[in-house]
Design an enzyme around this catalytic site. Structure first.
Site, PDB file in Angstrom:
ATOM      1  N   TRP A   1      -3.110  -2.340  -1.599  1.00 58.93           N
ATOM      2  CA  TRP A   1      -2.713  -3.549  -2.334  1.00 58.93           C
ATOM      3  C   TRP A   1      -3.503  -4.913  -1.244  1.00 58.93           C
ATOM      4  O   TRP A   1      -2.841  -4.860  -0.266  1.00 58.93           O
ATOM      5  CB  TRP A   1      -1.381  -3.978  -2.384  1.00 58.93           C
ATOM      6  CG  TRP A   1      -1.260  -5.328  -3.365  1.00 58.93           C
ATOM      7  CD1 TRP A   1      -1.462  -5.627  -4.474  1.00 58.93           C
ATOM      8  CD2 TRP A   1      -0.669  -6.328  -2.749  1.00 58.93           C
ATOM      9  NE1 TRP A   1      -1.034  -6.642  -4.867  1.00 58.93           N
ATOM     10  CE2 TRP A   1      -0.594  -7.412  -3.761  1.00 58.93           C
ATOM     11  CE3 TRP A   1      -0.350  -6.692  -1.593  1.00 58.93           C
ATOM     12  CZ2 TRP A   1       0.058  -8.575  -3.792  1.00 58.93           C
ATOM     13  CZ3 TRP A   1       0.295  -8.086  -1.281  1.00 58.93           C
ATOM     14  CH2 TRP A   1       0.366  -8.895  -2.446  1.00 58.93           C
TER      15      TRP A   1
ATOM     16  N   ASN B   1      -0.074   0.453   6.040  1.00 63.13           N
ATOM     17  CA  ASN B   1       0.713  -0.268   5.144  1.00 63.13           C
ATOM     18  C   ASN B   1       1.192  -1.298   5.925  1.00 63.13           C
ATOM     19  O   ASN B   1       1.960  -1.031   6.946  1.00 63.13           O
ATOM     20  CB  ASN B   1       1.716   0.547   4.218  1.00 63.13           C
ATOM     21  CG  ASN B   1       2.640  -0.458   3.699  1.00 63.13           C
ATOM     22  OD1 ASN B   1       2.101  -1.578   3.051  1.00 63.13           O
ATOM     23  ND2 ASN B   1       3.683   0.043   2.877  1.00 63.13           N
ATOM     24  N   GLY B   2       0.929  -2.726   5.576  1.00 64.05           N
ATOM     25  CA  GLY B   2       1.521  -3.756   6.209  1.00 64.05           C
ATOM     26  C   GLY B   2       0.452  -4.743   6.724  1.00 64.05           C
ATOM     27  O   GLY B   2      -0.651  -4.743   6.321  1.00 64.05           O
TER      28      GLY B   2
ATOM     29  N   CYS C   1       0.929  -1.310   0.095  1.00 62.35           N
ATOM     30  CA  CYS C   1      -0.075   0.021  -0.083  1.00 62.35           C
ATOM     31  C   CYS C   1       0.731   1.197  -0.007  1.00 62.35           C
ATOM     32  O   CYS C   1       2.014   1.241   0.341  1.00 62.35           O
ATOM     33  CB  CYS C   1      -0.947  -0.112   1.393  1.00 62.35           C
ATOM     34  SG  CYS C   1      -1.628  -1.505   1.439  1.00 62.35           S
TER      35      CYS C   1
ATOM     36  N   LYS D   1       4.234  -3.022  -6.724  1.00 62.60           N
ATOM     37  CA  LYS D   1       5.560  -2.594  -7.052  1.00 62.60           C
ATOM     38  C   LYS D   1       6.411  -3.237  -5.931  1.00 62.60           C
ATOM     39  O   LYS D   1       7.719  -3.750  -6.383  1.00 62.60           O
ATOM     40  CB  LYS D   1       5.962  -0.875  -6.995  1.00 62.60           C
ATOM     41  CG  LYS D   1       7.518  -0.791  -7.412  1.00 62.60           C
ATOM     42  CD  LYS D   1       7.546  -0.976  -8.954  1.00 62.60           C
ATOM     43  CE  LYS D   1       9.237  -0.559  -9.246  1.00 62.60           C
ATOM     44  NZ  LYS D   1       9.402  -1.444 -10.242  1.00 62.60           N
TER      45      LYS D   1
ATOM     46  N   HIS E   1      13.978 -32.477 -22.300  1.00 65.12           N
ATOM     47  CA  HIS E   1      13.486 -33.379 -21.278  1.00 65.12           C
ATOM     48  C   HIS E   1      12.124 -33.150 -20.698  1.00 65.12           C
ATOM     49  O   HIS E   1      11.941 -33.286 -19.571  1.00 65.12           O
ATOM     50  CB  HIS E   1      14.794 -32.824 -19.927  1.00 65.12           C
ATOM     51  CG  HIS E   1      16.053 -33.182 -20.446  1.00 65.12           C
ATOM     52  ND1 HIS E   1      16.485 -34.333 -20.276  1.00 65.12           N
ATOM     53  CD2 HIS E   1      17.024 -32.568 -20.340  1.00 65.12           C
ATOM     54  CE1 HIS E   1      17.502 -34.574 -20.534  1.00 65.12           C
ATOM     55  NE2 HIS E   1      18.182 -33.231 -20.566  1.00 65.12           N
TER      56      HIS E   1
ATOM     57  N   LYS F   1       8.525 -10.766 -17.750  1.00 61.05           N
ATOM     58  CA  LYS F   1       8.161  -9.538 -18.251  1.00 61.05           C
ATOM     59  C   LYS F   1       6.786  -9.632 -19.199  1.00 61.05           C
ATOM     60  O   LYS F   1       5.904  -8.970 -19.100  1.00 61.05           O
ATOM     61  CB  LYS F   1       9.224  -8.835 -19.023  1.00 61.05           C
ATOM     62  CG  LYS F   1       9.321  -7.507 -18.992  1.00 61.05           C
ATOM     63  CD  LYS F   1      10.169  -7.011 -17.629  1.00 61.05           C
ATOM     64  CE  LYS F   1       9.604  -7.637 -16.407  1.00 61.05           C
ATOM     65  NZ  LYS F   1      10.457  -7.281 -15.040  1.00 61.05           N
TER      66      LYS F   1
ATOM     67  N   GLU G   1      13.580 -13.981 -17.109  1.00 60.12           N
ATOM     68  CA  GLU G   1      13.326 -12.514 -17.060  1.00 60.12           C
ATOM     69  C   GLU G   1      12.144 -12.147 -18.382  1.00 60.12           C
ATOM     70  O   GLU G   1      11.291 -11.415 -18.153  1.00 60.12           O
ATOM     71  CB  GLU G   1      14.511 -11.717 -16.991  1.00 60.12           C
ATOM     72  CG  GLU G   1      14.195 -10.092 -16.838  1.00 60.12           C
ATOM     73  CD  GLU G   1      13.279  -9.498 -15.961  1.00 60.12           C
ATOM     74  OE1 GLU G   1      12.847 -10.411 -14.816  1.00 60.12           O
ATOM     75  OE2 GLU G   1      12.584  -8.421 -16.133  1.00 60.12           O
TER      76      GLU G   1
ATOM     77  N   ARG H   1       2.437   1.389  -5.918  1.00 61.04           N
ATOM     78  CA  ARG H   1       2.240   0.673  -4.615  1.00 61.04           C
ATOM     79  C   ARG H   1       1.017  -0.379  -4.511  1.00 61.04           C
ATOM     80  O   ARG H   1       1.131  -1.273  -3.634  1.00 61.04           O
ATOM     81  CB  ARG H   1       2.385   1.468  -3.413  1.00 61.04           C
ATOM     82  CG  ARG H   1       3.869   2.362  -3.638  1.00 61.04           C
ATOM     83  CD  ARG H   1       4.055   2.978  -2.223  1.00 61.04           C
ATOM     84  NE  ARG H   1       4.351   2.133  -1.047  1.00 61.04           N
ATOM     85  CZ  ARG H   1       5.555   1.877  -0.560  1.00 61.04           C
ATOM     86  NH1 ARG H   1       6.534   2.080  -1.491  1.00 61.04           N
ATOM     87  NH2 ARG H   1       5.664   1.138   0.401  1.00 61.04           N
TER      88      ARG H   1
ATOM     89  N   GLU I   1       3.979 -10.587 -16.880  1.00 57.44           N
ATOM     90  CA  GLU I   1       3.469  -9.256 -16.034  1.00 57.44           C
ATOM     91  C   GLU I   1       2.666  -8.186 -16.877  1.00 57.44           C
ATOM     92  O   GLU I   1       1.739  -7.854 -16.450  1.00 57.44           O
ATOM     93  CB  GLU I   1       4.538  -8.620 -15.504  1.00 57.44           C
ATOM     94  CG  GLU I   1       5.271  -9.468 -14.173  1.00 57.44           C
ATOM     95  CD  GLU I   1       6.383  -8.569 -13.591  1.00 57.44           C
ATOM     96  OE1 GLU I   1       6.224  -8.090 -12.557  1.00 57.44           O
ATOM     97  OE2 GLU I   1       7.163  -8.293 -14.325  1.00 57.44           O
TER      98      GLU I   1
END
Ligand code: AGP
Length: 609
Positions: free
Chosen positions: A75, A101-102, A2, A604, A505, A486, A482, A27, A489
């Protein structure tokens, strides 16, 4: 996680809060809300599920005059992302409003007790217990009530509190998640991060764990949880608000992709000399320990873990001691051997990621030397460290990381060379050759970004694909992962990154004419092996897009589409090879119409485990 913002001073709080939330929305964007003390001494609260625009459209410019005020962008952790669970939350009297936040870990037991005492809860959040708990402790002194309440909670918090009895005060507190105080001229601010208040002040106090800030227009007093007053330094922010603006780009993501040549330049500054020698003075204080270590773990989450993975390969090769990547969320609960001869390198753009912080603390307790690589000055991770190497990449606002990844890889490459020099495991002329290669990266990155039009056409052709497979070997393997992350996301397209040799495999079963394979096939010791893996995929009719080195006249036998990037030594190549993958993911996302800068379900920085 948040974002929180607070204002106390002579101006109307609401516009300052809403602008601050706009800059903090990276955030979290499950809901947004503000509380403002109105001219008649009441608390006005308005909050809406969804993005900040839902709140601003609902308010339609009709915000009350007055202040102080607090604002929050969420969030969701506890409770659905709806209007009721949105912050701010109030106590039973309606006089106190709070943002958080938390996570309050013992909220269930506190809530049960407060309910038994007659408190009325409206939301499903853990946060609401804080409002009621502070209410029970309040006897006229808001700071003391916050302090007493926080003495009973466990977990992580950054909070902002206001009360109608205190029109000249907001109270903030921090534990394990960030909170800063902004010192304005006759006004004070609270914020999760600098951009929220940078247009009002460049002077900030970065609160420490357990600090409680009594913020008033005339100054800020800081107490520790035991009630003693403490002094904290004021930090002057050296970048301008323009750095946190889109600057003409349609998205922060694209702006940050194009900022990479400059970010690389800044990361190199003061670390690689004109003759190529590499020295990170930040590591001077731990030089003796670095000479003694016999193994290295590099820890991070998501994108940062892929940068860590590249570094593990390089340290092992250049320094000759075991080096492995550790995923932050796993390392704490399944820790490798850790002692005073272990070096743990923590990698985190935000410096706040709980999953990365927790294993670093464990490693420190067990005596390991801790070096961190982060972008955010004064972030929580820096306090867990014996030495800090900053990315110097400038603020990264887009939720999906681009320039932070590239500079993480770069700083880790420099740390690996520094270690090799310190321990004499690589001749100095070879270190200088690598150093000189690093110095070419800003130019080569700019050259690579010029491939954007070709990559955009490719993206438009493949935007309808349901699945993508990315492969690479050696340092190309983390780059494949990566690239896949990307794409997931930004565009919500399913993508997986595999070690190229692993394709046969199992994952090769996924390939068909509808499933593009993106191969990192730049020049290096195992180029031919990668080429064989690409051929195996091509034989299964998968459309192949290869990232290859300029001058490669073989790869187009295997791949229909080739993106040629400038040549670099293999160890340095990840910094360049990842750039086309970022553009590919961005352009596919744009073609599919997703929310590029704020992808669904993400935040983020993730400050919960
Ligand atoms: C990057 O695109 C992601 N959003 C995510 O994987 C991120 O890198 C991860 O959460 C770690 O964040 P940090 O670097 O701030 O610790």
């Amino acid at each position: 996680m948040c974002g929180i913002v607070g204002y106390v001073g002579p101006r109307d709080a609401a516009p300052i809060l809403i602008e601050g939330l706009r800059r903090l929305e990276y955030r979290g964007y499950d809901s947004a809300g503000i509380a403002v003390m109105t001219a008649n001494g009441k608390v006005f609260i308005e909050k809406k599920a969804g993005k900040l625009t839902n709140l601003t459209e609902h308010l339609n410019g009709d915000t009350p005059a007055g202040g102080p005020g607090i604002g929050h962008t969420r969030w969701a952790t506890h409770g659905l992302p709806n209007d009721t669970n949105a912050h701010p939350h109030a106590d039973c009297t309606g006089q106190l409003a709070l943002i958080h936040n938390g996570i309050i870990e013992n909220y269930v037991e506190i809530k049960a007790r407060l309910v038994a005492e007659g408190h009325r809860f409206i939301s499903e959040t853990d946060t609401e217990v804080l409002a009621h708990l502070i209410e029970t402790k309040y006897h006229g002194d808001l700071v003391e009530a916050v302090r007493a309440a926080l003495g009973e909670v466990r977990g992580a918090y950054a909070i902002g509190v206001m009360h109608t009895d205190h029109p000249e005060r907001i109270v903030g507190a921090r534990m394990n998640v960030p909170l800063i105080v902004g010192l304005g001229d006759g006004e004070g601010f609270l914020a999760s991060d600098v951009p929220a208040i940078l247009e009002h002040t460049k002077n900030v106090v970065i609160l420490h764990e357990g600090d409680i800030a009594d913020v008033t227009p005339t100054g800020t007093r800081i107490l520790s949880l035991d009630g003693t007053e403490v002094q904290r330094d004021t930090t002057e922010i050296r970048w301008d608000i323009e750095a946190a603006e889109k600057g003409g780009f349609p998205h922060f993501t694209l702006k940050e992709i194009y900022e990479q040549p400059h970010a690389i330049q800044e990361s190199l500054r003061g670390r690689v000399a004109a003759n190529g020698s590499v020295r990170l003075t930040e590591l001077d204080g731990v030089a003796d320990r670095l000479r003694e270590i016999d193994r290295v773990y590099i820890v991070g989450c998501g994108t940062a873990s892929y940068a860590a993975h590249v570094a593990a390969y390089l340290i092992q090769e250049w320094v000759g001691i075991p080096a492995t990547m550790q995923v932050g969320s796993e390392m704490r609960y399944s820790p490798p051997p850790l002692d005073e001869r272990t070096l743990v390198i923590g990698v985190s753009q935000s410096g706040e990621t709980a999953d990365t912080l927790a294993p670093l603390k464990l490693a420190a307790e067990r005596g390991a030397a801790i070096v961190v690589v982060t972008n955010v000055v004064g972030s929580a991770i820096t306090r867990a460290a014996d030495a800090v190497c900053y990315l110097q990449a400038g603020p990264e606002i887009a939720v999906a990381s681009t320039k932070a990844f590239v500079t993480q890889v770069l700083v880790l490459q420099m740390i690996a060379l520094h270690l090799a020099g310190l321990r004499g495991t690589m001749p100095s002329n070879r270190i200088r050759t690598y150093g000189l290669a690093l110095r070419t990266l800003p130019r080569l990155a700019a050259q690579t970004l010029k491939l954007a039009p070709q990559i955009k056409k490719l993206a438009q052709r493949f935007a309808g694909a349901r699945d993508f497979i990315f492969i690479g070997r050696g340092v190309g393997f983390p780059i494949a992962m990566e690239g896949a992350l990307k794409l997931k996301e930004l565009s919500y397209v399913h993508a997986e990154g595999y070690a190229a040799g692993e394709l046969k495999h199992g994952p090769i079963a996924l390939l068909d004419p509808e499933t593009p394979l993106v191969a990192i096939a730049t020049q290096g010791a195992i180029y031919e092996k990668v080429a064989s893996n690409v051929a195996e995929a091509r034989a299964r009719s998968a459309p192949v897009i290869a990232i290859a080195t300029e001058g490669d006249d073989q790869i187009d036998h295997y791949a229909q589409d080739v993106i040629y990037v400038p040549e670099t030594p293999e160890a340095i190549s990840p910094v360049i090879a990842v750039l086309p993958l970022q553009i590919l993911a961005y352009e596919i996302a744009v073609a599919r119409g997703t929310d590029v800068d704020q992808p669904r379900n993400l935040a983020k920085s993730v400050t919960v485990e």
